[in-house]
Design a protein around this motif. Structure first.
Motif, PDB file in Angstrom:
ATOM      1  N   THR A  79      -3.413  -0.160 -16.497  1.00 16.04           N
ATOM      2  CA  THR A  79      -3.687  -1.322 -15.435  1.00 16.04           C
ATOM      3  C   THR A  79      -3.538  -0.769 -13.803  1.00 16.04           C
ATOM      4  O   THR A  79      -4.013  -1.296 -12.980  1.00 16.04           O
ATOM      5  CB  THR A  79      -2.854  -2.714 -15.617  1.00 16.04           C
ATOM      6  N   HIS A  80      -2.800   0.186 -13.752  1.00  9.44           N
ATOM      7  CA  HIS A  80      -2.516   0.957 -12.662  1.00  9.44           C
ATOM      8  C   HIS A  80      -3.572   2.004 -12.358  1.00  9.44           C
ATOM      9  O   HIS A  80      -3.387   2.869 -11.259  1.00  9.44           O
ATOM     10  CB  HIS A  80      -1.016   1.488 -12.411  1.00  9.44           C
ATOM     11  N   CYS A  81      -4.198   2.113 -13.208  1.00 11.33           N
ATOM     12  CA  CYS A  81      -5.358   3.076 -13.100  1.00 11.33           C
ATOM     13  C   CYS A  81      -6.207   2.978 -11.605  1.00 11.33           C
ATOM     14  O   CYS A  81      -6.942   1.780 -11.612  1.00 11.33           O
ATOM     15  CB  CYS A  81      -6.358   3.154 -14.234  1.00 11.33           C
ATOM     16  N   THR A  87     -13.644   0.883 -13.060  1.00  9.27           N
ATOM     17  CA  THR A  87     -14.829   1.222 -13.077  1.00  9.27           C
ATOM     18  C   THR A  87     -15.550   1.090 -14.622  1.00  9.27           C
ATOM     19  O   THR A  87     -16.642   0.272 -14.803  1.00  9.27           O
ATOM     20  CB  THR A  87     -15.185   2.763 -12.794  1.00  9.27           C
ATOM     21  N   THR A  88     -14.870   1.409 -15.458  1.00 13.17           N
ATOM     22  CA  THR A  88     -15.071   1.437 -16.956  1.00 13.17           C
ATOM     23  C   THR A  88     -15.261  -0.051 -17.292  1.00 13.17           C
ATOM     24  O   THR A  88     -16.127  -0.543 -17.976  1.00 13.17           O
ATOM     25  CB  THR A  88     -14.467   2.047 -17.958  1.00 13.17           C
ATOM     26  N   LEU A  89     -14.315  -0.993 -16.976  1.00 18.13           N
ATOM     27  CA  LEU A  89     -13.903  -2.159 -17.340  1.00 18.13           C
ATOM     28  C   LEU A  89     -15.064  -3.143 -16.641  1.00 18.13           C
ATOM     29  O   LEU A  89     -15.902  -3.868 -17.182  1.00 18.13           O
ATOM     30  CB  LEU A  89     -12.692  -2.765 -17.010  1.00 18.13           C
ATOM     31  N   TRP A  90     -15.417  -2.706 -15.371  1.00 16.37           N
ATOM     32  CA  TRP A  90     -16.514  -3.543 -14.659  1.00 16.37           C
ATOM     33  C   TRP A  90     -17.811  -3.151 -15.195  1.00 16.37           C
ATOM     34  O   TRP A  90     -18.351  -4.002 -15.586  1.00 16.37           O
ATOM     35  CB  TRP A  90     -16.630  -3.078 -13.365  1.00 16.37           C
ATOM     36  N   LEU A 123      -1.323  -7.258 -18.602  1.00 16.72           N
ATOM     37  CA  LEU A 123      -2.696  -7.092 -19.034  1.00 16.72           C
ATOM     38  C   LEU A 123      -3.631  -8.502 -18.796  1.00 16.72           C
ATOM     39  O   LEU A 123      -4.736  -8.156 -18.294  1.00 16.72           O
ATOM     40  CB  LEU A 123      -2.606  -7.056 -20.534  1.00 16.72           C
ATOM     41  N   ALA A 124      -3.149  -9.406 -18.809  1.00 18.31           N
ATOM     42  CA  ALA A 124      -3.687 -10.779 -18.917  1.00 18.31           C
ATOM     43  C   ALA A 124      -3.990 -10.949 -17.178  1.00 18.31           C
ATOM     44  O   ALA A 124      -5.438 -11.561 -16.827  1.00 18.31           O
ATOM     45  CB  ALA A 124      -2.818 -11.911 -19.185  1.00 18.31           C
ATOM     46  N   SER A 129      -9.884  -9.879 -13.905  1.00 21.47           N
ATOM     47  CA  SER A 129     -11.029  -9.375 -13.019  1.00 21.47           C
ATOM     48  C   SER A 129     -12.502  -9.116 -13.621  1.00 21.47           C
ATOM     49  O   SER A 129     -13.426  -8.825 -13.279  1.00 21.47           O
ATOM     50  CB  SER A 129     -10.754  -8.233 -12.203  1.00 21.47           C
ATOM     51  N   PHE A 130     -12.197  -9.214 -15.266  1.00 22.47           N
ATOM     52  CA  PHE A 130     -13.405  -8.718 -16.037  1.00 22.47           C
ATOM     53  C   PHE A 130     -13.758  -9.626 -16.979  1.00 22.47           C
ATOM     54  O   PHE A 130     -13.239 -11.045 -17.165  1.00 22.47           O
ATOM     55  CB  PHE A 130     -13.078  -7.486 -16.794  1.00 22.47           C
TER      56      PHE A 130
END
Ligand code: NI
Length: 208
Positions: A79-81, A87-90, A123-124, A129-130
């Motif tokens: 999550t701190h990435c 970008t990948t999750l979006w 994580l939650a 945001s996704f």
């Protein structure tokens, strides 16, 4: 007449051989230079993936056996990435939306390689945001190491100048079929239409 016909057959055989060799060379060139083609995880003969039991962002247990019968996608991150993960999750969220209700059959797993900071609550919060269908997973250092190793993922803790740390990790998404078998990857630089095509193929039961 017969000699002429046999010469013709020889020429035909020769040109067929040449065409086959050309196709083979073209296939190798396409494979070697295609985006993601250099990724070792594209080689289907390598066993990728394995059993796991991890904790979701809601605190529930999820194991690979819960996924039997459904195709799924696996992404390792934290999550701190600063860039690759958001970008990948979006982009994955965009793809899920584009797939429509079909996407309900696809499980997308975001496995944290930073369990020290990424507990279920972290994580939650992050995954709000996704797309809500993305499942965040965490576990003990040992559980994470075991699952990342089984996927042949790379991850490494890197100290930062301010005394903190960041994580290096594999940026590809692993595509797994309904039997839990690896079928291919979506690379970080994959074009949106290609990403969508690969997910559609995965949902249809094909390899990507
Ligand atoms: Ni990341």
């Amino acid at each position: 007449m017969a000699a002429e016909a046999s010469a013709w057959r020889r020429r035909l055989a020769a040109s067929a051989t040449l065409a086959a060799v050309t196709l083979l060379v073209a296939a190798i060139v396409v494979y070697a230079f295609a985006p993601g083609g250099r990724d070792i995880t594209s080689v289907a003969s390598i066993k990728i993936g394995g059993p796991f039991t991890l904790t979701t962002q809601s605190g529930a247990e999820l194991s690979d056996t819960d996924l039997k019968g459904k195709p799924f996608a696996v992404f390792f991150g934290f999550t701190h990435c600063p860039e690759v993960c958001p970008t990948t999750l979006w982009e994955t969220s965009q793809a899920l939306e584009a797939l429509g209700p079909e996407a309900n059959r696809l499980k997308v797993l975001f496995i944290s390689v930073d369990p020290e900071r990424d507990d279920p609550e972290a994580l939650a919060l992050y995954l709000q945001s996704f797309d809500p269908r993305i499942v965040g997973l965490t576990g003990s250092e040992e559980e994470i190491a075991a699952v990342a190793t089984s996927y042949r993922a790379y991850w490494r803790k890197v100290p930062t100048e301010d005394g903190d740390y960041t994580m290096d990790h594999t940026a590809s998404i692993y595509l797994m079929d309904a039997a839990g078998e690896f079928t291919g990857t979506i690379s970080y630089d994959e074009q949106a239409d290609m990403r969508l095509a690969k997910l559609r193929k995965l949902l249809a039961g094909g390899v990507s």
